[in-house]
Write a protein that holds these residues in place. Sequence first.
Motif, PDB file in Angstrom:
ATOM      1  N   VAL A   1      17.040 -37.505  34.772  1.00  0.00           N
ATOM      2  CA  VAL A   1      16.152 -36.751  35.703  1.00  0.00           C
ATOM      3  C   VAL A   1      16.700 -36.128  36.899  1.00  0.00           C
ATOM      4  O   VAL A   1      17.509 -37.020  37.823  1.00  0.00           O
ATOM      5  N   GLU A  58       8.478 -45.934  41.004  1.00  0.00           N
ATOM      6  CA  GLU A  58       7.841 -45.032  40.506  1.00  0.00           C
ATOM      7  C   GLU A  58       7.214 -44.199  40.855  1.00  0.00           C
ATOM      8  O   GLU A  58       6.130 -44.174  41.233  1.00  0.00           O
ATOM      9  N   GLU A  98       5.809 -37.974  41.458  1.00  0.00           N
ATOM     10  CA  GLU A  98       6.552 -37.255  40.533  1.00  0.00           C
ATOM     11  C   GLU A  98       7.084 -37.223  38.636  1.00  0.00           C
ATOM     12  O   GLU A  98       6.541 -37.256  37.575  1.00  0.00           O
ATOM     13  N   GLN A  99       7.373 -38.496  39.276  1.00  0.00           N
ATOM     14  CA  GLN A  99       7.547 -39.548  37.327  1.00  0.00           C
ATOM     15  C   GLN A  99       6.732 -40.125  37.097  1.00  0.00           C
ATOM     16  O   GLN A  99       6.671 -39.781  35.555  1.00  0.00           O
ATOM     17  N   THR A 100       5.325 -40.696  37.728  1.00  0.00           N
ATOM     18  CA  THR A 100       4.715 -41.403  37.631  1.00  0.00           C
ATOM     19  C   THR A 100       3.887 -39.463  36.510  1.00  0.00           C
ATOM     20  O   THR A 100       2.862 -39.934  34.985  1.00  0.00           O
ATOM     21  N   VAL A 123      10.530 -46.032  34.448  1.00  0.00           N
ATOM     22  CA  VAL A 123      11.902 -46.170  35.072  1.00  0.00           C
ATOM     23  C   VAL A 123      12.228 -46.953  35.195  1.00  0.00           C
ATOM     24  O   VAL A 123      12.311 -48.134  35.633  1.00  0.00           O
ATOM     25  N   TYR A 166      13.876 -41.557  40.743  1.00  0.00           N
ATOM     26  CA  TYR A 166      14.089 -40.096  40.983  1.00  0.00           C
ATOM     27  C   TYR A 166      14.737 -39.838  39.378  1.00  0.00           C
ATOM     28  O   TYR A 166      14.722 -38.922  38.942  1.00  0.00           O
ATOM     29  N   VAL A 193      14.297 -41.643  32.710  1.00  0.00           N
ATOM     30  CA  VAL A 193      13.210 -42.206  32.759  1.00  0.00           C
ATOM     31  C   VAL A 193      13.849 -42.790  31.532  1.00  0.00           C
ATOM     32  O   VAL A 193      14.375 -41.829  30.826  1.00  0.00           O
ATOM     33  N   VAL A 230      13.992 -32.276  33.882  1.00  0.00           N
ATOM     34  CA  VAL A 230      14.197 -33.025  32.856  1.00  0.00           C
ATOM     35  C   VAL A 230      15.329 -32.864  31.564  1.00  0.00           C
ATOM     36  O   VAL A 230      15.285 -32.088  30.852  1.00  0.00           O
TER      37      VAL A 230
END
Length: 497
Positions: free
Chosen positions: A288, A402, A405-407, A424, A430, A433, A465
């Motif tokens: 990411v 986490e 944005e990652q969630t 993560v 960031y 994943v 991604v």
Amino acid sequence: MSRSTVVSAPGKVLIAGGYLVLDPAFSGTVVSTSSRFYTVIQDREDKSSNKIRVSSPQFLEATWDYEVTFDGATVTVENAAANTSKNKFVHLALQKTLGLAVEAKGEKSVQASLEAGLDIAIVGDNDFYSQRAKLEELGLSRTLKSLAEIPPFVSTKVHLSDVHKTGLGSSAALITSLTSALLVHLDVISADSLSEDDSDGRRLAHNLAQYVHCQAQGKVGSGFDVSAAVFGSHLYTRFDPSVISDLMNESNSPIKLLPVLSASNPAWDYRIEPFKLPPLTRILLADVDAGSDTPSLVGKVLKWRKDKSDEANALWKNLDQLNQSLAQTLLHLGKLHDKDPKNYTESVKYISTLQPVQWQANPWQPEQEQPVISTFYEAHLISEQIREKMREMGTLSEVPIEPLEQTKLLDGCVSLAGVIGGGVPGAGGYDAVWLLVCDPASTAPDQSPTERVEYLWSQYKELSVSPLSAKESLAKGARIESLDKIPGLKDAITPSS
């Protein structure tokens, strides 16, 4: 006849045990990757005695020359005056491994091995470095199929200091492959010792790589990345840092390496327990494009644990129970497969086409498939609970373990058909994943879980991604390779005229 030694070591993904793995009271679940670092050692063609040249052909101006001098039991490796840059990791690996070799084999034996000098080339699989620019240059989309079209060990076209890494543990894999290759080439350990899963030779290689990696980084980390590079996937419990504290604080009186690093030194109290992902599943990894500074994340979490110890210890204990449950649940799936491969295979094919919430909703589900499906669903629930606890730790320590944005990205992924869980990796942040997805032989006419995930990633707008091609390494940890059998390796280390 010129000798050549080739040793590879895998990268890593810590799927459970982030932060906790720093404490020997807890363990982590580490998966080794099919993406590897390779070290190739050959005699120099110009027969320059006691001279070592190390090159990393994937980078610009990445060749370092060293001169080795012997004074009785002391060996010194010096940067050649002509070097335009320094490489602390490589220099330390050479210095410490040669020092250990002199202690183990004697000065004459090591001098004989260096009679013609050594030519060392180190390359890493493409996955260790972001391939976004290369895909763009080739006009390819960010998919697993596109990654397979990039030539192996492709040039990064940048200097080593400017490369964008993907978080697979490149420094640990590099140091492990380099130090292990030197140990074999200098006859300190036998090549056969790296064909056994556990041997004194492999354990010596582990202890040396841990020490060199700690020296290069200037601190004693948890060591799970080096352990994965040496042993492959496993459940890891760290060693007591005091085992190398005297070596780390080298004063004017140098300490002998072998008594400390020997496989027979009981102070190396790390534990490795067998682990592998369930059959007919695969790990999916993505880079990411928003890097995190791991040391600063870790420092803040450890400060919180010190300042709010009751709060932190209660959370860590809870998280540890979940981490252990996840590992045991995934291992249990392997046993269910071995007991009844047919119904296991049918179960995986069935859940590959359904969202996790639907896995147990079929009242006509064949009874013999229920244990498999309910265990997969349990793994899904536990991985989601781990994510929840990691987010809670992030909130309490004010660290983006986490980030939101990652969630959002992960929530989208784990709601797809055939996705078991995700998170993560390691310390979070960031930059990456991981997902565990069902990987049956066929899901026709439906899309496979991997294809669904790839599509979501390719259409995702809030973060950029890009998938990595790595799977779990079934070849486990560090191993001897044959130069001709690794596609592209010979070409990658041969200087273009």
